[in-house]
Scaffold this motif. Structure first.
Motif, mmCIF file in Angstrom:
data_model
loop_
_atom_site.group_PDB
_atom_site.id
_atom_site.type_symbol
_atom_site.label_atom_id
_atom_site.label_comp_id
_atom_site.label_asym_id
_atom_site.label_seq_id
_atom_site.Cartn_x
_atom_site.Cartn_y
_atom_site.Cartn_z
ATOM 1 N N VAL A 3 -1.476 9.906 4.524
ATOM 2 C CA VAL A 3 -2.548 9.257 3.772
ATOM 3 C C VAL A 3 -2.181 7.810 3.469
ATOM 4 O O VAL A 3 -2.989 6.888 3.648
ATOM 5 C CB VAL A 3 -2.825 10.017 2.463
ATOM 6 C CG1 VAL A 3 -3.896 9.300 1.640
ATOM 7 C CG2 VAL A 3 -3.255 11.447 2.758
ATOM 8 N N LEU A 4 -0.945 7.587 3.007
ATOM 9 C CA LEU A 4 -0.510 6.228 2.692
ATOM 10 C C LEU A 4 -0.534 5.338 3.933
ATOM 11 O O LEU A 4 -0.889 4.158 3.857
ATOM 12 C CB LEU A 4 0.890 6.259 2.093
ATOM 13 C CG LEU A 4 0.998 6.906 0.706
ATOM 14 C CD1 LEU A 4 2.460 7.062 0.298
ATOM 15 C CD2 LEU A 4 0.252 6.085 -0.338
ATOM 16 N N GLU A 5 -0.172 5.897 5.065
ATOM 17 C CA GLU A 5 -0.187 5.109 6.300
ATOM 18 C C GLU A 5 -1.607 4.726 6.693
ATOM 19 O O GLU A 5 -1.856 3.626 7.191
ATOM 20 C CB GLU A 5 0.493 5.896 7.416
ATOM 21 C CG GLU A 5 2.014 5.982 7.242
ATOM 22 C CD GLU A 5 2.646 7.032 8.130
ATOM 23 O OE1 GLU A 5 1.946 7.576 9.023
ATOM 24 O OE2 GLU A 5 3.837 7.338 7.933
ATOM 25 N N VAL A 61 4.682 -11.899 7.343
ATOM 26 C CA VAL A 61 5.864 -11.123 7.714
ATOM 27 C C VAL A 61 5.473 -9.652 7.792
ATOM 28 O O VAL A 61 4.962 -9.083 6.818
ATOM 29 C CB VAL A 61 6.998 -11.303 6.689
ATOM 30 C CG1 VAL A 61 8.205 -10.456 7.069
ATOM 31 C CG2 VAL A 61 7.387 -12.779 6.571
ATOM 32 N N HIS A 62 5.721 -9.034 8.951
ATOM 33 C CA HIS A 62 5.444 -7.613 9.126
ATOM 34 C C HIS A 62 6.661 -6.819 8.673
ATOM 35 O O HIS A 62 7.786 -7.054 9.135
ATOM 36 C CB HIS A 62 5.126 -7.325 10.603
ATOM 37 C CG HIS A 62 4.918 -5.881 10.901
ATOM 38 N ND1 HIS A 62 5.227 -5.318 12.132
ATOM 39 C CD2 HIS A 62 4.439 -4.862 10.138
ATOM 40 C CE1 HIS A 62 4.945 -4.038 12.101
ATOM 41 N NE2 HIS A 62 4.458 -3.736 10.909
ATOM 42 N N VAL A 63 6.429 -5.863 7.757
ATOM 43 C CA VAL A 63 7.490 -4.978 7.259
ATOM 44 C C VAL A 63 7.179 -3.581 7.781
ATOM 45 O O VAL A 63 6.434 -2.823 7.147
ATOM 46 C CB VAL A 63 7.545 -4.983 5.719
ATOM 47 C CG1 VAL A 63 8.723 -4.139 5.224
ATOM 48 C CG2 VAL A 63 7.639 -6.405 5.187
ATOM 49 N N PRO A 64 7.700 -3.195 8.963
ATOM 50 C CA PRO A 64 7.341 -1.905 9.561
ATOM 51 C C PRO A 64 7.680 -0.746 8.626
ATOM 52 O O PRO A 64 8.767 -0.703 8.032
ATOM 53 C CB PRO A 64 8.188 -1.860 10.841
ATOM 54 C CG PRO A 64 8.533 -3.282 11.128
ATOM 55 C CD PRO A 64 8.659 -3.945 9.793
ATOM 56 N N GLY A 65 6.747 0.166 8.476
ATOM 57 C CA GLY A 65 6.941 1.279 7.556
ATOM 58 C C GLY A 65 7.743 2.421 8.160
ATOM 59 O O GLY A 65 7.844 2.565 9.377
ATOM 60 N N GLN A 123 -5.368 -1.078 6.023
ATOM 61 C CA GLN A 123 -6.252 -2.074 5.417
ATOM 62 C C GLN A 123 -5.512 -3.343 4.975
ATOM 63 O O GLN A 123 -6.135 -4.307 4.528
ATOM 64 C CB GLN A 123 -6.946 -1.480 4.192
ATOM 65 C CG GLN A 123 -7.744 -0.217 4.472
ATOM 66 C CD GLN A 123 -8.281 0.377 3.183
ATOM 67 O OE1 GLN A 123 -8.992 -0.290 2.429
ATOM 68 N NE2 GLN A 123 -7.942 1.617 2.909
ATOM 69 N N ALA A 124 -4.187 -3.338 5.088
ATOM 70 C CA ALA A 124 -3.399 -4.459 4.560
ATOM 71 C C ALA A 124 -3.797 -5.822 5.116
ATOM 72 O O ALA A 124 -3.710 -6.826 4.388
ATOM 73 C CB ALA A 124 -1.912 -4.200 4.793
ATOM 74 N N PHE A 130 0.834 -1.201 0.000
ATOM 75 C CA PHE A 130 0.000 0.000 0.000
ATOM 76 C C PHE A 130 0.869 1.252 0.000
ATOM 77 O O PHE A 130 0.473 2.288 -0.530
ATOM 78 C CB PHE A 130 -0.909 0.007 1.237
ATOM 79 C CG PHE A 130 -2.052 -0.953 1.166
ATOM 80 C CD1 PHE A 130 -3.332 -0.523 0.848
ATOM 81 C CD2 PHE A 130 -1.874 -2.302 1.414
ATOM 82 C CE1 PHE A 130 -4.397 -1.407 0.783
ATOM 83 C CE2 PHE A 130 -2.929 -3.199 1.352
ATOM 84 C CZ PHE A 130 -4.187 -2.744 1.035
ATOM 85 N N VAL A 131 2.038 1.164 0.638
ATOM 86 C CA VAL A 131 2.948 2.315 0.708
ATOM 87 C C VAL A 131 3.867 2.256 -0.503
ATOM 88 O O VAL A 131 4.906 1.593 -0.495
ATOM 89 C CB VAL A 131 3.756 2.305 2.021
ATOM 90 C CG1 VAL A 131 4.652 3.540 2.094
ATOM 91 C CG2 VAL A 131 2.823 2.261 3.223
#
Length: 425
Positions: A26-28, A75-79, A33-34, A13-14
């Protein structure tokens, strides 16, 4: 269950496909919703997500799908604000983790939310949704027309070539915007202003000659002088509609269509299929989709895309944009189709998406319990019901839901019952 290769579901999404990365807030919000991408998973799949997926939601979704929880990896990819998810994945050293997960999954396919830093390859057929995985090295060539058609200016240009009706208007540079708005208002009385790259109604403005704020466009924070904008007619809209398509060497095929629910220009839900006042535009909308899909396929694009349009008060169908990517409706539709098949429904069901605020905060388990106690949660036995498809809301109140049933009126009845149960305002 469909037979397919394993998927690496890349919930990016980002990215800079729909908005510039500077629009980080906005992207965050969109990235929250991911977790809905869990509805795409089958045994052996891997999900990369910019936000955590709660254990309660994962168990709930996979349980309804009949997929063993231990058979998938998340897998969580922290933004990090201002960085695309692809860059975060690389810079945080997670590529090796992902390579390890996919190493023994032969034929694995990458399913992106937004096409970007991967090689697009010709798909084998309508059931093959993804692109080949290229993790690290080499995967930076894009399909030639995808990015162009994810802009308002690009879509207007191609629509003119293909005979697709769009609102009367013009494209201009940021420095030309005030004069373009003045000219359009003088000629037409009202105008809609759209940034070239936006999604979900973000950045759209509606102006009239007696709105004093638009005179301050030179001072508004609307981006640099080089940014492109579109100034169009402000249409008298009766309904907002869309068609979702797949395209590739085999041709362009419609997947579903429906009516968008909006609050002003902002997407807030969906109702499929087109019925009642909207049913008559379906044929023309699909014809536009086939034309655009053929155009894309001839230029090397294979994958999902959509056309958004409006029905005016006088019944005209007018296209407003294309999205050369998966959209907010794509994953819920796949979820709906999978649940309907598992329940033995013989034909495509009616389905509805919504987002409403509850009166009080519930955790995910408590919300599901309330639906079940009221007899409105989805079950195979009933072949209808409410699904909470996007995990616990980030604010604890704004629940996203889907409702599946046999016909439109039944969806609305279940939605009224849901509002009562959750205390929606």
């Amino acid at each position: 269950m469909e037979e397919r290769s394993p998927w690496l579901v890349y919930a990016n999404f980002v990215s800079d496909m729909a908005l510039c990365l500077e629009a980080g807030g906005v992207l965050e919000r969109w990235a929250t919703q991911a977790p809905r991408k869990v509805w795409l998973l089958q045994a052996g799949d891997v999900l990369l997500t910019p936000v955590p997926v709660s254990r309660e939601f994962r168990t709930y979704a996979l349980g309804l799908l009949g997929v063993p929880d231990a058979s998938v990896s998340v897998v969580h990819v922290p933004g990090r604000r201002g960085m695309a998810m692809a860059d975060t994945l690389r810079d945080d050293g997670l590529l090796e983790t992902v390579r390890g997960l996919v190493a023994d999954r032969e034929g694995m396919v990458l399913l992106t939310h937004r096409p970007g830093r991967v090689h697009h390859r010709p798909r084998r057929g309508p059931g093959d949704f993804g692109e080949r995985v290229y993790l690290g090295g080499g995967g930076r060539r894009r399909a030639r027309r995808g990015p162009r058609l994810n802009t308002k200016v690009g879509f207007r240009q191609v629509a003119a070539e293909l005979g697709i009706r769009v609102p009367r208007g013009l494209a201009c540079r940021r420095s030309e915007l005030p004069d373009a708005v003045r000219a359009h208002l003088a000629a037409q009385g009202r105008a809609v202003i759209k940034p070239d790259r936006s999604a979900g109604g973000h950045g759209m403005m509606f102006v009239s000659p007696d709105d004093p704020w638009w005179l301050r466009l030179d001072q508004e924070g609307l981006g640099g002088a080089e940014g492109a904008w579109v100034v169009e007619d402000w249409l008298d809209v009766a309904h907002s509609v869309s068609v979702q398509m797949n395209t590739g060497p085999w041709g362009a095929d419609p997947v579903f269509s429906g009516e968008m629910r909006t609050v002003r220009p902002v997407f807030s839900g969906y109702l499929s299929p087109l019925t009642g006042d909207t049913a008559g535009v379906g044929t023309e909308l699909e014809q536009w989709g086939r034309s655009l899909g053929t155009y894309l396929a001839e230029r090397g694009y294979a994958g999902p895309f959509s056309i958004d349009a409006v029905i005016t008060q006088d019944g005209s169908l007018v296209a407003t944009e294309s999205n050369i990517r998966r959209t907010a409706t794509t994953t819920p539709q796949v979820m709906t189709a999978r649940l309907a098949r598992s329940a033995g429904l013989s034909g495509p069901p009616a389905w509805l998406l919504g987002q409403r605020k509850a009166a009080v905060v519930y955790d995910f388990g408590a919300a599901v319990d309330r639906l079940d106690a009221a007899g409105i949660g989805w079950t195979r036995a009933r072949q209808e019901g409410v699904v909470l498809y996007a995990d616990t809301p980030h604010d604890g109140l704004s629940w996203r839901y889907a409702i599946i049933g046999a016909r439109r009126q039944r969806l609305l009845e279940l939605e009224a019952a849901l509002s009562e149960v959750m205390g929606f305002g």
